[in-house]
Design an enzyme around this catalytic site. Structure first.
Site, PDB file in Angstrom:
ATOM      1  N   ASN A  68       0.863  -1.187   0.000  1.00 21.23           N
ATOM      2  CA  ASN A  68       0.000   0.000   0.000  1.00 21.23           C
ATOM      3  C   ASN A  68       0.895   1.231   0.000  1.00 21.23           C
ATOM      4  OD1 ASN A  68      -1.823   2.029   0.504  1.00 21.23           O
ATOM      5  ND2 ASN A  68      -2.373   1.330   2.573  1.00 21.23           N
ATOM      6  N   TRP A  69       1.002   1.872  -1.164  1.00 25.77           N
ATOM      7  CA  TRP A  69       1.939   3.002  -1.291  1.00 25.77           C
ATOM      8  C   TRP A  69       1.389   4.281  -0.674  1.00 25.77           C
ATOM      9  CZ3 TRP A  69       3.704   2.412  -7.152  1.00 25.77           C
ATOM     10  CH2 TRP A  69       4.347   1.181  -7.287  1.00 25.77           C
ATOM     11  N   LYS A  70       0.110   4.271  -0.333  1.00 29.98           N
ATOM     12  CA  LYS A  70      -0.553   5.465   0.247  1.00 29.98           C
ATOM     13  C   LYS A  70      -0.317   6.685  -0.659  1.00 29.98           C
ATOM     14  CE  LYS A  70      -0.198   3.240   4.687  1.00 29.98           C
ATOM     15  NZ  LYS A  70      -0.193   3.324   6.138  1.00 29.98           N
ATOM     16  N   HIS A 128      -9.569   0.594   5.059  1.00 28.80           N
ATOM     17  CA  HIS A 128      -8.293   0.921   5.713  1.00 28.80           C
ATOM     18  C   HIS A 128      -8.552   1.917   6.841  1.00 28.80           C
ATOM     19  CE1 HIS A 128      -4.251   2.337   6.431  1.00 28.80           C
ATOM     20  NE2 HIS A 128      -3.828   1.247   5.824  1.00 28.80           N
ATOM     21  N   GLU A 131      -6.993   4.398   7.877  1.00 35.62           N
ATOM     22  CA  GLU A 131      -6.800   5.823   7.551  1.00 35.62           C
ATOM     23  C   GLU A 131      -8.035   6.382   6.843  1.00 35.62           C
ATOM     24  OE1 GLU A 131      -3.044   5.431   5.527  1.00 35.62           O
ATOM     25  OE2 GLU A 131      -2.098   4.875   7.428  1.00 35.62           O
ATOM     26  N   GLU A 191      -5.242  -5.273  10.620  1.00 35.95           N
ATOM     27  CA  GLU A 191      -4.259  -4.212  10.806  1.00 35.95           C
ATOM     28  C   GLU A 191      -4.528  -3.483  12.123  1.00 35.95           C
ATOM     29  OE1 GLU A 191      -2.365  -2.929   6.888  1.00 35.95           O
ATOM     30  OE2 GLU A 191      -4.172  -1.754   7.101  1.00 35.95           O
ATOM     31  N   GLY A 218       2.336   2.249  10.794  1.00 32.22           N
ATOM     32  CA  GLY A 218       3.242   3.386  10.647  1.00 32.22           C
ATOM     33  C   GLY A 218       3.951   3.781  11.929  1.00 32.22           C
ATOM     34  N   SER A 251       3.460  -2.128  10.382  1.00 33.29           N
ATOM     35  CA  SER A 251       4.914  -2.167  10.587  1.00 33.29           C
ATOM     36  C   SER A 251       5.525  -3.534  10.284  1.00 33.29           C
ATOM     37  CB  SER A 251       5.283  -1.686  11.996  1.00 33.29           C
ATOM     38  OG  SER A 251       4.860  -0.353  12.186  1.00 33.29           O
ATOM     39  N   GLY A 284       2.934  -1.146   4.294  1.00 31.79           N
ATOM     40  CA  GLY A 284       2.910   0.282   3.985  1.00 31.79           C
ATOM     41  C   GLY A 284       4.320   0.769   3.704  1.00 31.79           C
TER      42      GLY A 284
HETATM   43  P1  PGA Z   1       2.827   0.275   7.664  1.00 32.67           P
HETATM   44  O1  PGA Z   1       1.361   0.450   7.017  1.00 32.67           O
HETATM   45  O2  PGA Z   1       3.399  -0.991   7.092  1.00 32.67           O
HETATM   46  O3  PGA Z   1       3.590   1.506   7.217  1.00 32.67           O
HETATM   47  O4  PGA Z   1       2.654   0.201   9.130  1.00 32.67           O
HETATM   48  C1  PGA Z   1       0.510  -0.645   6.820  1.00 32.67           C
HETATM   49  C2  PGA Z   1      -0.791  -0.190   6.210  1.00 32.67           C
HETATM   50  O5  PGA Z   1      -1.247   0.912   6.526  1.00 32.67           O
HETATM   51  O6  PGA Z   1      -1.393  -0.917   5.423  1.00 32.67           O
END
Ligand code: PGA
Length: 252
Positions: free
Chosen positions: A10-12, A97, A99, A169, A175, A215, A236
């Protein structure tokens, strides 16, 4: 779809077009140690077409979108529909997700519509869920996750489930550099499988792929993927570095 090993990136809201293409070219060069592993990248919307072209039907390598609209089409400025995604050879979409839930106030009702639209347009869904830190501390994490699954997945059939992958998640791990321990991940994944068995059937529970996200990186992926009920990862930060992402792909 039977249970698969999957590593999804997931490149966000990161990368430029050139960076996106370079990243995917580097990932394409990786010699998978396990050829069965599905690789999926989730670039920002404007790069999906070029990323899909660069991947060019290479085996077990797919493009996904980070979101899609709950509406089918029409006067919804700024929205991207499932039909549009289908038309640019996008194979997967992330729904739910944390976010999106947190910053864009997406509700379960909207998530149900997004999944319906995706499935209707032959796009596979990765449905994300997970508890907040205070829920983990208050030991309500299992009931939180059960509720998230029940409230959304009860709107779907066991056949729909063939095109849905789950991603656990924990929000406190996204993150933050703080990963769930392999035991914490395994306990929750086993619980998720049990919840799917209750909602649908044991067969459905055994067939669904459940990814861990939060993470997950080149150092800890091997231990996490070794857990009986962890079928891969939604990555991520570490998916933005080709070397790290390839190490994760090769961690099965
Ligand atoms: P992260 O993000 O690996 O940077 O913790 C995971 C995600 O949000 O899917």
């Amino acid at each position: 779809m039977s249970r698969k090993k999957i590593v999804a990136g997931n490149w966000k809201m990161n990368t430029s077009l050139n960076e996106a293409i370079y990243l995917v070219q580097q990932i394409s060069k990786n010699k998978n140690t396990n050829s069965e592993v599905l690789k999926i990248v989730f670039p920002p919307f404007p790069f999906i077409t070029e990323v899909a072209k660069t991947i060019n039907n290479s085996a077990n390598f797919y493009t996904g979108a980070q979101n899609c609209s709950e509406f089918l089409n029409g006067a919804y400025t700024g929205e991207v529909s499932a039909l549009m995604l289908q038309s640019v050879n996008c194979n997967y979409v992330l729904v739910g997700h944390s976010e999106r839930r947190q910053y864009f106030n997406e509700t379960n009702q909207q998530l149900v519509l997004k999944i319906k639209n995706a499935l209707q347009h032959s796009i596979n869904v990765i449905f994300c869920f997970g508890e907040k830190l205070e829920e983990r501390k208050g030991t309500t994490h299992f009931t939180t996750v059960e509720k998230q699954l029940n409230q959304v997945l009860s709107h779907f059939t066991e056949t729909d489930l063939h095109n849905i992958t789950l991603a656990y998640e924990p929000i406190w791990a996204i993150g933050t550099g703080e990963t769930a321990s392999p035991q914490q991940a395994q306990d929750m994944h086993a619980f998720v499988r049990k919840t799917i068995a209750n909602l649908f059937s044991t067969k459905a529970a055994n067939n669904i792929s459940i990814l861990y996200g939060g993470s997950c990186n080149a150092q800890n992926a091997k231990q996490l993927f070794a857990c009986a009920d962890v079928d891969g990862g939604l990555i991520g930060g570490a998916s933005l570095k080709a070397d790290d992402f390839c190490t994760i792909i090769n961690s099965f």
